[in-house]
Design an enzyme around this catalytic site. Structure first.
Site, short mmCIF file in Angstrom:
data_model
loop_
_atom_site.label_atom_id
_atom_site.label_comp_id
_atom_site.label_asym_id
_atom_site.label_seq_id
_atom_site.Cartn_x
_atom_site.Cartn_y
_atom_site.Cartn_z
N SER A 138 0.51 -1.08 -0.19
CA SER A 138 -0.14 0.32 0.29
C SER A 138 1.07 1.01 0.00
O SER A 138 0.21 2.31 0.03
CB SER A 138 -1.04 -0.05 1.87
OG SER A 138 0.08 -0.53 2.01
N HIS A 165 -2.63 -2.71 -6.15
CA HIS A 165 -2.79 -2.69 -5.09
C HIS A 165 -4.85 -2.64 -4.68
O HIS A 165 -5.25 -1.86 -5.33
CB HIS A 165 -1.99 -0.94 -4.56
CG HIS A 165 -2.94 -0.56 -3.22
ND1 HIS A 165 -2.86 1.11 -3.19
CD2 HIS A 165 -2.74 -1.65 -2.13
CE1 HIS A 165 -3.62 0.50 -1.89
NE2 HIS A 165 -3.08 -0.30 -1.51
N GLU A 168 -4.96 0.14 -7.88
CA GLU A 168 -4.27 1.22 -8.46
C GLU A 168 -3.25 0.22 -9.16
O GLU A 168 -2.24 -0.88 -8.61
CB GLU A 168 -3.42 1.66 -7.10
CG GLU A 168 -4.38 2.91 -6.46
CD GLU A 168 -3.60 3.59 -5.88
OE1 GLU A 168 -3.80 5.07 -5.91
OE2 GLU A 168 -2.95 3.06 -4.23
N ASN A 182 -4.16 6.43 -0.45
CA ASN A 182 -3.18 6.15 0.25
C ASN A 182 -2.79 7.80 1.29
O ASN A 182 -2.57 8.07 1.38
CB ASN A 182 -2.22 5.03 0.62
CG ASN A 182 -3.31 3.66 0.83
OD1 ASN A 182 -4.01 4.03 1.48
ND2 ASN A 182 -2.53 2.41 0.81
#
Ligand code: CAA
Length: 285
Positions: free
Chosen positions: A120, A141, A153, A191
């Protein structure tokens, strides 16, 4: 390149979710972890979710049975890797541990096998450089809970080939998810924004601006978020939130990413969220 068998490393909430969606899409999935018990518990959890899907008419009994049949427990990582076209690593967010896993995978997997990480926040370029096949290493991700969230992602390291990228993008679409290409910067895009917001929510709590419940309420009812940021932190795991903040703080060298001292203290206390029964809130185990 067509992807057949897949191995997922890590039977935690992310690895389990990834295994489930891949198995539902018809792939044979080797589910690997360091203990048989971790794999068995996750398969039981997946079975419960599938049973609910059948009860809601979203899936037939046959589809449920086929999905479960597609998930094969495999304690031997090297054996699973040798029979897979794609390995997705979803172990803990620790570059040293991931590096060790990727080195082993590189030795065990077939020449053409793609090695993906569900990291992440960690640099794909660095993970790729620990292997002799950096062109076949990529970030994939997924979001939690994986069976519910559409986004994946896709992160290219500096050496990731176009063929690897196209294969992973195609697979993501095949399983009904939405791929978005993201550059290899600390914590990528989702994130960088989401975890920074959660860290700010911790500062808001730390400074006494509002109670945890009130901070979550303002974001739920004032910004239409499905969960408040502190509730979401408990859901993701405060250890993961802190690890991602630390990667950004160190990776950008910018004080705006300084992890909140209260977040650090909760993690030091072992209050890492829903998975252990206590985080910002307390939960029945
Ligand atoms: N696994 C699988 N399915 C789950 C689940 C889980 N852990 N948790 C909830 N679901 C499913 C439920 O089974 C339910 O499905 P049905 O409609 O079939 O009943 C559906 O999600 C909705 O759940 P609920 O009705 O119980 O609750 P809800 O409507 O409040 O939704 C939620 C729950 C989907 C988690 C929602 O609150 C939400 O979207 N929260 C935000 C999640 C989010 O932001 N995720 C990203 C986290 S960041 C990340 O993942 C990246 C990272 O690297 C840290």
């Amino acid at each position: 390149m067509a992807i057949g068998n897949i191995m997922v490393i890590g039977a935690g909430q992310m690895g389990g979710g990834i295994a489930q969606v891949m198995a539902q899409a018809g792939h044979k999935v080797y589910l690997n972890d360091i203990k048989q018990e971790f794999i068995d518990n996750r398969i039981q959890f997946i079975e419960k979710l599938l049973t609910k899907n059948v009860a809601k008419g979203r899936m037939t009994e046959e589809e449920k049975a086929k999905t479960l049949e597609n998930i094969v427990p495999e304690l031997d990582m090297k054996k699973g890797a040798a029979d897979s076209d794609l390995v997705i690593e979803a172990a803990i967010e620790d570059l040293k541990i991931k590096g060790g896993i990727f080195k082993d995978l590189d030795e065990a997997a077939k020449e053409g096998t793609i090695l993906a990480s569900n990291t992440s926040s960690l640099p794909i370029t660095k993970i790729a450089a620990m292997t002799k096949r950096p062109d076949k290493v990529i970030g994939m991700h997924f979001m939690n809970p994986v069976p519910v969230m559409k986004l994946v992602e896709i992160i290219r390291g500096i050496s990731t080939s176009q063929e690897t990228f196209d294969t992973i993008k195609g697979l993501t679409e095949e399983i009904g998810k939405l791929p978005v290409e993201i550059k290899d910067f600390p914590a990528f895009a989702l994130n960088r924004i989401l975890i920074t917001m959660i860290n700010e929510a911790f500062y808001t709590l730390y400074e006494g601006v509002g109670s945890a419940e009130d901070i979550d309420t303002v974001m739920k009812y004032g910004a239409n978020h499905p969960m408040g940021p502190l509730e979401l932190a408990d859901f993701i795991g405060l250890d993961t939130v802190l690890a991602i903040m630390t990667v950004m703080y160190e990776g950008f060298g910018d004080s705006k990413y300084r992890p909140c001292p209260l977040l650090k203290q909760y993690v030091q206390a072992g209050w890492v969220g829903k998975k252990c029964g206590r985080g910002v809130y307390t939960y029945d185990k």
